[in-house]
Write an enzyme that holds these catalytic residues in place. Structure first.
Site, short mmCIF file in Angstrom:
data_model
loop_
_atom_site.label_atom_id
_atom_site.label_comp_id
_atom_site.label_asym_id
_atom_site.label_seq_id
_atom_site.Cartn_x
_atom_site.Cartn_y
_atom_site.Cartn_z
N LEU A 1 -9.56 -6.95 -13.84
CA LEU A 1 -10.98 -6.58 -13.76
C LEU A 1 -11.58 -6.67 -15.14
O LEU A 1 -10.95 -6.28 -16.13
CB LEU A 1 -11.10 -5.15 -13.22
CG LEU A 1 -10.64 -4.98 -11.78
CD1 LEU A 1 -10.54 -3.51 -11.42
CD2 LEU A 1 -11.58 -5.70 -10.81
N ASN B 1 -4.98 2.75 -13.23
CA ASN B 1 -4.01 1.79 -12.67
C ASN B 1 -2.62 2.39 -12.78
O ASN B 1 -2.36 3.22 -13.66
CB ASN B 1 -4.08 0.49 -13.48
CG ASN B 1 -3.11 -0.57 -12.96
OD1 ASN B 1 -2.98 -0.76 -11.75
ND2 ASN B 1 -2.40 -1.24 -13.85
N HIS C 1 1.30 1.01 -13.32
CA HIS C 1 2.03 -0.20 -13.69
C HIS C 1 3.53 0.10 -13.66
O HIS C 1 3.96 1.14 -14.15
CB HIS C 1 1.60 -0.67 -15.09
CG HIS C 1 2.26 -1.95 -15.47
ND1 HIS C 1 1.83 -3.17 -15.00
CD2 HIS C 1 3.37 -2.19 -16.20
CE1 HIS C 1 2.63 -4.11 -15.46
NE2 HIS C 1 3.58 -3.54 -16.19
N GLU D 1 6.67 6.22 -8.83
CA GLU D 1 5.21 6.02 -8.78
C GLU D 1 4.57 6.97 -7.76
O GLU D 1 3.51 7.54 -8.02
CB GLU D 1 4.89 4.58 -8.38
CG GLU D 1 5.24 3.55 -9.45
CD GLU D 1 4.89 2.12 -9.03
OE1 GLU D 1 4.73 1.30 -9.93
OE2 GLU D 1 4.76 1.85 -7.82
N GLY E 1 0.78 -1.23 0.00
CA GLY E 1 0.00 0.00 0.00
C GLY E 1 0.82 1.28 0.00
O GLY E 1 0.32 2.33 0.41
N SER E 2 2.06 1.24 -0.50
CA SER E 2 2.85 2.48 -0.49
C SER E 2 2.26 3.51 -1.46
O SER E 2 2.31 4.72 -1.18
CB SER E 2 4.32 2.21 -0.79
OG SER E 2 4.49 1.80 -2.13
N GLY F 1 -8.36 -5.24 -21.69
CA GLY F 1 -7.12 -5.99 -21.84
C GLY F 1 -6.28 -5.96 -20.57
O GLY F 1 -6.70 -5.44 -19.53
N VAL F 2 -5.08 -6.52 -20.67
CA VAL F 2 -4.17 -6.52 -19.52
C VAL F 2 -3.14 -5.41 -19.72
O VAL F 2 -2.34 -5.46 -20.66
CB VAL F 2 -3.47 -7.89 -19.37
CG1 VAL F 2 -2.46 -7.86 -18.22
CG2 VAL F 2 -4.50 -8.98 -19.13
N ARG G 1 -5.32 -8.33 -9.49
CA ARG G 1 -6.29 -9.13 -10.24
C ARG G 1 -6.81 -8.34 -11.44
O ARG G 1 -6.90 -7.12 -11.37
CB ARG G 1 -7.48 -9.54 -9.36
CG ARG G 1 -7.12 -10.66 -8.43
CD ARG G 1 -8.20 -10.93 -7.44
NE ARG G 1 -7.63 -11.74 -6.38
CZ ARG G 1 -7.57 -13.06 -6.39
NH1 ARG G 1 -8.11 -13.74 -7.39
NH2 ARG G 1 -7.00 -13.71 -5.40
C1 GAR Z 1 3.56 -1.10 -7.48
O1 GAR Z 1 4.89 -1.10 -7.93
C2 GAR Z 1 2.60 -1.17 -8.65
O2 GAR Z 1 3.08 -0.51 -9.79
C3 GAR Z 1 2.55 -2.65 -8.89
O3 GAR Z 1 2.52 -3.23 -7.61
C4 GAR Z 1 3.23 -2.39 -6.71
C5 GAR Z 1 2.34 -2.13 -5.51
O4 GAR Z 1 3.06 -1.49 -4.50
N1 GAR Z 1 1.40 -3.00 -9.66
C6 GAR Z 1 1.41 -3.97 -10.59
O5 GAR Z 1 2.37 -4.66 -10.83
C7 GAR Z 1 0.08 -4.13 -11.32
N2 GAR Z 1 0.22 -5.01 -12.43
P1 GAR Z 1 2.31 -0.80 -3.26
O6 GAR Z 1 1.36 -1.83 -2.68
O7 GAR Z 1 3.42 -0.50 -2.31
O8 GAR Z 1 1.61 0.41 -3.77
#
Ligand code: GAR
Length: 210
Positions: free
Chosen positions: A100, A114, A116, A181, A17-18, A150-151, A98
């Site tokens: 959606l 989202n 990524h 991010e 959850g950062s 799509g993904v 997951r």
């Molecule tokens: C993040 O790096 C995000 O980009 C990635 O998961 C991490 C979650 O970190 N998401 C994916 O890979 C989605 N396909 P967080 O829980 O610390 O925010």
């Protein structure tokens, strides 16, 4: 937007959850003109739920059902109802692992975003930072995009580059991507909440971005 109470975010996450923390802090300080009205995880005991509770924000676990990579129909309906009850204007995926599909995306058409951890369309899917190292990429980054059927394929809102260093491990590279991010995602959500983001087919126009 909801008539009362301003722009509302519903956050979905499966992990630490950062990104959620960066978004919640940006809402609390007014950098994002919105508030978090619910945080939902498909993982019982996920860090994101603890971070939400610490901040006094409504949070809940919803069991994802029998599949590994998507929600089953019952779970999908429960997610939709929880988000509708919280009257969210925008669904924010923050490490939600997951896919959606159908009914969910129709309910929140063009209202799901989202983040990524790569420069899409490179390295979709999981562990994108490791994919970047294994591929020998010199530059990677992160992408904020609208979610489509799509993904990791929806219209791109913004991207931030991150260098790949010679001595990077998957962990050190992911840490650098994470930092990027935490800056990029709140900026994009703020622009959406201010009504400055418009989708035109595959292109996303962000006011003041040029
Ligand atoms: C993040 O790096 C995000 O980009 C990635 O998961 C991490 C979650 O970190 N998401 C994916 O890979 C989605 N396909 P967080 O829980 O610390 O925010």
């Amino acid at each position: 937007m909801n008539s009362a109470g301003g722009f509302r975010l519903g956050i979905l996450g499966s992990g630490t959850g950062s990104n959620f923390v960066a978004i919640a802090d940006a809402c609390a300080s007014g950098v994002i003109p919105a508030r978090v009205s619910v945080v939902i995880s498909d993982v019982e005991g996920a860090g994101i739920l603890d971070r939400a509770r610490e901040r006094g924000l409504p949070s809940r676990f919803i069991a994802p059902g029998k599949f590994r990579t998507k929600l089953d129909d019952v779970a999908e309906q429960a997610f939709v109802e929880a988000l509708q009850q919280a009257e969210v204007d925008l669904v924010v995926l923050a490490g939600f692992m997951r896919i959606l599909k159908g009914a969910f995306l129709r309910t929140f058409e063009n209202r799901v975003v989202n983040i990524h951890p790569s420069l899409l369309p490179a390295f979709p899917g999981t562990a994108s930072w490791k994919q970047a190292i294994d591929h020998g990429a010199k530059v990677t980054g992160c992408t904020v995009h609208f979610v489509d059927q799509g993904v990791d394929s929806g219209p791109i809102i913004a991207q931030q580059t991150v260098p790949v260093r010679e001595d990077d491990s998957p962990e050190s590279l992911h840490a650098r991507i994470h930092a990027a991010e935490h800056a990029l995602y709140p900026r994009c959500i703020a622009a959406i909440a201010r009504g400055e983001v418009r989708i035109e087919g595959r292109r996303v126009r962000v006011k003041g971005a040029d």
